[in-house]
Design a protein around this motif. Sequence first.
Motif: not given
Length: 317
Positions: A2, A4-5, A7-8
């Motif tokens: 993932n 997005e995870k 990047e977070q």
Amino acid sequence: MNFEKIEQAYDLLLENVQTIQNQLGTNIYDAMIEQNAAYVAGQHETDLVVTNNKALKQLDLTKEEWRRAFQFLFIKANQTEPMQYNHQFTPDSIGFILTFLLDQLVSQDSVTVLEIGSGTGNLAQTILNASQKKLDYLGIEIDDLLIDLSASMADVMQAEISFAQGDAVRPQILKESQVIIADLPIGFYPDDQIASRYQVASQTEHTYAHHLLMEQSLKYLEKDGYAILLAPNDLLSSPQSSLLKEWLQEQASIVAMIALPPSLFGQQAMAKSIFVLQKKTNQAPAAFVYPLQSVQEAETIRDFMVNFKKWKQENAI
């Protein structure tokens, strides 16, 4: 995976590391070690760090997602506080090729691996995450900072890996392994007295560190094991190469030579190829020699894998 995870996680890690760095007045790498310790302990004197670490835990990252987040953090850190060239992490594309070679060459499901010069641990984590085998992995590294970084990240990822600090050129008490992995440093080894114990030692100048480590790697290798080494392209034609070739002729068999695209390394002088060695045997297979033109094109990688598997089958590896 993932993204997005990832990047977070990177954003949270960066904020914590910069906060800790400002508080302690230290370098960014020491701040990363402090952040990793705070994450594992679940506590810190700064509320922001604690809050961000709770958010990190809630992301429930996989080991590979953690590795990618840390990799982005290293890229950011290197922009302001560059590591020396030999401490840069091995590109992922090469890590995946080394993993493929390991998985293909060793038939057993469980494999003992020793990495010489494990650096930040990124290559080790790449291989652990990508391999189809169960690996008993040990990395040896001389640099204090790098060993602390790699160990602290392994703690965060809960990775099944061990790291030991030591100069791999000097004798170490290590068990023999089925596979030796090394992205060999380019340069001279400064201690001529230690180097003089080696067959590849130069009598007129400092000896190349990568020559010494190649010779040393076979001492830690099981009889039928493989040393999978990243070494300079001009390994067999550079100054002191006559010493190395004499040692190779007596002690080792070159199983494979895989030329990598020079563009991977930034500078032509730093370009490397993959050399696969075994201890000398009377029935060494014909070497697999392959110029890998690209590591970005799926078809090129697929052709390489097909050719390697064909060579393996023909030579009953």
